[in-house]
Design an enzyme around this catalytic site. Sequence first.
Site, PDB file in Angstrom:
ATOM      1  N   CYS A   4       0.876  -1.163   0.000  1.00 51.01           N
ATOM      2  CA  CYS A   4       0.000   0.000   0.000  1.00 51.01           C
ATOM      3  C   CYS A   4       0.918   1.219   0.000  1.00 51.01           C
ATOM      4  CB  CYS A   4      -0.865  -0.014   1.254  1.00 51.01           C
ATOM      5  SG  CYS A   4      -1.674   1.564   1.583  1.00 51.01           S
ATOM      6  N   CYS A 336     -10.625  -6.546  23.982  1.00 45.48           N
ATOM      7  CA  CYS A 336      -9.883  -6.196  22.764  1.00 45.48           C
ATOM      8  C   CYS A 336      -8.519  -5.606  23.139  1.00 45.48           C
ATOM      9  CB  CYS A 336     -10.674  -5.209  21.920  1.00 45.48           C
ATOM     10  SG  CYS A 336     -11.109  -3.714  22.796  1.00 45.48           S
TER      11      CYS A 336
END
Length: 384
Positions: A4, A336
Amino acid sequence: MMNCPVSKKCGGCRYIEMPYADQLKKKQKTAERLLKKYGRVNRIIGMENPEHYRNKVHAAFAFYKGKGIVSGIYEEGTHHVVPVDSCLLEDAKADEIILSVRKLAKAFKIKAYDEDSGYGLLRHVLVRTGHVTGQIMVVLVLGSPVLPSKKNFVNELCKLHPEITTIVLNVNNKRTSMVLGDKQQVLYGKGYIEDRLCGRTFRISPQSFYQVNAVQTEKLYNQAMAYASLSGRETVIDAYCGIGTIGIAVSDRVKRVIGVELNQTAVKDAVVNAKRNGVKNVDIYQNDAGRFMGQLAEAGEKIDVVFMDPPRSGSTEEFMDALLCLQPERIVYISCNLETLARDLEYLTRRTYHVQEMTPVDMFPFTDDIEMVCILKKKMRKIV
Ligand code: SAH
């Protein structure tokens, strides 16, 4: 191997150059290093197609001399916008829509908001997509409430992307790193999207939390439900419940669900969601989870199972002290953030509970975040 052009500046996909199988191995190791001392860490649950999983896509807008209006991500640790056209992690349709907003902004001569001076209008665009339903919500975040030629803008955007089901104008005129402001107005459609998860339908408003990876969320919830081993007789708590997904998903396997959530919009969604799914044994309360649990403990409620899914900062001693007082048979902790999870497990396992096992779920491929679901049970009492 993926690449990217802006990955170095963005930092969003730290593992872009690492094959997916290696990413999973690395996460497995990290999870074990941090948590093994509390119990067994099972094999991480990975994704079959680990790309373009993010159903919530955010783009910041800015104006740069020579470049004009740009949209993309903040350079890591700054508020400098790096232009992005498409991203490996994000829903591809959402990225296309953001590009269209950028083009339309140019055509309509809408200026990008300047964080330093406070001038200009378009600040962020947020796109959320329903993984199963295909519904799409576009939130235009402006620095002030008036969008010139609003109707035409909305018409043009819908013409380019007929799959958009709702457009919301949100006003954020504060100096803040929060994306959304408090005020909003629905420009088109219902003002929210719906998605399906675990066989139920959920309404999601712009301000409500919803897991960003729907495919993995179902696997996560299935593991959480399996850990809870429900018989149909339990009173369960869904703490930090968001729009009520976990509580509603388990509602037909328990006697009663009590959900608690701080965010008012999410609470409203949760209440609607219970009704929408014809679920009658779920009650949702708007409160700080710790305070609420304290009140339940004081009232001497009998709670059998607690699902807890706190934000990254983890839970609080107030919450866990209430847990230790309520003494549910089973606690299913979803996290998380492994650091705060370890801290909280340390607290709980020093007292009444032990961790039976844990399963990591890869909710965030190409990043170093790990989701973890743990089952805690009461320690056997020693017979004296
Ligand atoms: N269980 C839900 C949401 C998890 S995200 C799901 O799977 O979708 C964590 C949630 O905790 C968010 O909705 C956030 O608004 C809420 N929250 C944050 N701090 C809280 C607090 N102190 N008390 C109650 N809820 C809180």
